[in-house]
Design a protein around this motif. Structure first.
Motif, PDB file in Angstrom:
ATOM      1  N   VAL A   1      10.482 -56.594  16.121  1.00 51.05           N
ATOM      2  CA  VAL A   1      11.228 -57.551  17.463  1.00 51.05           C
ATOM      3  C   VAL A   1      11.381 -58.698  17.168  1.00 51.05           C
ATOM      4  CG1 VAL A   1      10.540 -58.272  19.838  1.00 51.05           C
ATOM      5  CG2 VAL A   1       9.663 -55.840  18.931  1.00 51.05           C
TER       6      VAL A   1
ATOM      7  N   SER B   1       3.944 -43.885  15.231  1.00 50.37           N
ATOM      8  CA  SER B   1       4.309 -43.957  16.838  1.00 50.37           C
ATOM      9  C   SER B   1       5.608 -43.738  17.105  1.00 50.37           C
ATOM     10  CB  SER B   1       3.694 -45.454  17.223  1.00 50.37           C
ATOM     11  OG  SER B   1       4.232 -45.822  18.420  1.00 50.37           O
TER      12      SER B   1
ATOM     13  N   ASP C   1       4.839 -58.861  17.727  1.00 53.07           N
ATOM     14  CA  ASP C   1       4.290 -58.199  18.650  1.00 53.07           C
ATOM     15  C   ASP C   1       4.312 -56.531  18.521  1.00 53.07           C
ATOM     16  OD1 ASP C   1       3.914 -60.235  20.360  1.00 53.07           O
ATOM     17  OD2 ASP C   1       5.910 -60.103  21.473  1.00 53.07           O
ATOM     18  N   ASN C   2       5.288 -56.183  17.914  1.00 48.80           N
ATOM     19  CA  ASN C   2       5.359 -54.682  17.482  1.00 48.80           C
ATOM     20  C   ASN C   2       4.686 -53.989  16.164  1.00 48.80           C
ATOM     21  OD1 ASN C   2       7.637 -55.801  16.034  1.00 48.80           O
ATOM     22  ND2 ASN C   2       8.666 -53.706  16.435  1.00 48.80           N
ATOM     23  N   VAL C   3       4.207 -55.175  15.559  1.00 47.48           N
ATOM     24  CA  VAL C   3       3.525 -54.770  14.334  1.00 47.48           C
ATOM     25  C   VAL C   3       1.904 -54.482  14.530  1.00 47.48           C
ATOM     26  CG1 VAL C   3       3.359 -55.345  12.011  1.00 47.48           C
ATOM     27  CG2 VAL C   3       5.397 -55.959  13.113  1.00 47.48           C
ATOM     28  N   ASN C   4       1.592 -53.383  13.610  1.00 50.36           N
ATOM     29  CA  ASN C   4       0.171 -53.040  13.410  1.00 50.36           C
ATOM     30  C   ASN C   4      -0.258 -52.975  12.130  1.00 50.36           C
ATOM     31  OD1 ASN C   4      -2.581 -52.007  13.714  1.00 50.36           O
ATOM     32  ND2 ASN C   4      -1.948 -50.159  14.527  1.00 50.36           N
TER      33      ASN C   4
ATOM     34  N   SER D   1       6.556 -45.133  20.213  1.00 53.48           N
ATOM     35  CA  SER D   1       6.851 -46.198  21.101  1.00 53.48           C
ATOM     36  C   SER D   1       7.220 -47.612  20.641  1.00 53.48           C
ATOM     37  CB  SER D   1       5.481 -46.408  21.628  1.00 53.48           C
ATOM     38  OG  SER D   1       4.346 -46.849  21.036  1.00 53.48           O
ATOM     39  N   GLY D   2       7.880 -47.683  19.323  1.00 54.31           N
ATOM     40  CA  GLY D   2       8.418 -48.636  18.790  1.00 54.31           C
ATOM     41  C   GLY D   2       7.509 -49.582  18.046  1.00 54.31           C
ATOM     42  N   ILE D   3       6.285 -49.119  17.670  1.00 53.52           N
ATOM     43  CA  ILE D   3       5.153 -49.703  17.082  1.00 53.52           C
ATOM     44  C   ILE D   3       5.478 -49.611  15.524  1.00 53.52           C
ATOM     45  CG2 ILE D   3       2.669 -50.059  16.502  1.00 53.52           C
ATOM     46  CD1 ILE D   3       3.460 -51.051  19.051  1.00 53.52           C
TER      47      ILE D   3
END
Length: 289
Positions: free
Chosen positions: A288, A40, A87-90, A42-44
């Motif tokens: 984040v 990504s 929030d930004n971790v998958n 987008s910061g993911i």
């Protein structure tokens, strides 16, 4: 403490360990996971977790099936769930399984290369299952003997070079497979021997087992040499929180010696011991606050 014949207690310990063992026959983790995503912009942060029972969350929550047959995990809160909840971790792949050796972890890594290729962060523990933990604890417990403990410790120390070589091979593969950060987490000392003898074993034998654990940590740390992986020690956070401490972060069910969660961190151990250590080593630009 209830008295068991040595053969009986060995069978109980062995049953608990066997319940956690992983069979690689016919294993296909990729089929049970969501398809990997392109990196990504987008910061993911794409996150992969693999390794043994200390990465699989044993000791926290309840025992549950993992993402593929033969894989067992704990479903409670751990350092992995804390990172994954940001929030930004998958968390794209959580394929840590109890009972896995360094070679088996390497075999799993080979089957999840698409996930590693897109990972920004990978965490794992490895090496503990290459030693005979059940046999070591049994031999050094109150139901063993000084001679049996010395023999088991000597065998464990003799195995360390092979453990290090196998861990290095696995980490080399993971390093080549991922462009992201790799954090190799160490193991805590299982016992707080400073409080004297405990129901499970004498303070002297507890110190001997802790020394072997320290040696294992050094071998795993050295196995990161020549790779981009970073070794993360948890000895500091777990200090005075081993078995025998007033506030132990190591799970042990004396009423059920075959409990597969025995000798693993509790939820407090994962959240107050592992998570701060891991969090402090993750590159700040990834997460984040």
């Amino acid at each position: 403490m209830a008295r068991f014949a040595p053969s009986r207690i060995f069978a109980i310990f062995a049953a608990g360990i066997a319940a956690c063992a992983l069979s690689l026959t016919g294993m296909g983790p990729a089929a049970a996971l969501a398809p990997p995503t392109e990196t990504s912009t987008s910061g993911i942060v794409y996150y992969v977790n693999l390794g043994d029972s200390y990465s699989a969350g044993f000791g926290s929550g309840a025992l549950v099936p993992g993402p593929f047959p033969g894989c067992l995990q704990g479903n409670g809160q751990t350092h992995v769930t804390k990172i994954a909840s940001m929030d930004n971790v998958n968390l794209t792949a959580n394929v840590a399984c109890a009972g896995m050796t360094t070679a088996q972890i390497g075999a799993v890594a080979q089957q999840i290369t698409p996930y590693l290729a897109t990972a920004d962060l990978t965490t794992l523990t490895l090496g503990g299952n290459d030693l005979n933990l059940a046999g070591l604890v049994l031999a050094c417990s109150t139901l063993g003997s000084d001679a049996a403990c010395e023999q088991a410790l000597a065998a464990g120390n003799a195995a360390l070079p092979m453990v290090g070589a196998s861990a290095h091979q696995t980490l080399q593969f993971i390093d080549a497979a991922t462009p992201g950060e790799i954090l190799v987490l160490g193991y805590p000392r299982l016992f707080t021997a400073s409080n004297g003898d405990q129901p499970l074993m004498s303070a002297s034998h507890a110190r001997d087992l802790n020394k072997l654990g320290d040696s294992l940590n050094r071998v795993i740390r050295d196995a990161t040499d020549g790779t981009s992986a970073t070794f993360v020690s948890v000895l500091g956070p777990f200090n005075d929180h081993g078995l025998g401490a007033t506030d132990s972060w190591i799970y042990f069910n004396m009423a059920n010696l075959g409990d597969p969660f025995n000798l693993h961190p509790t939820t407090s151990g994962y959240l107050n011991g592992y998570y701060p250590a891991v969090r402090n080593h993750i590159h700040m630009n990834l997460l984040v606050r």
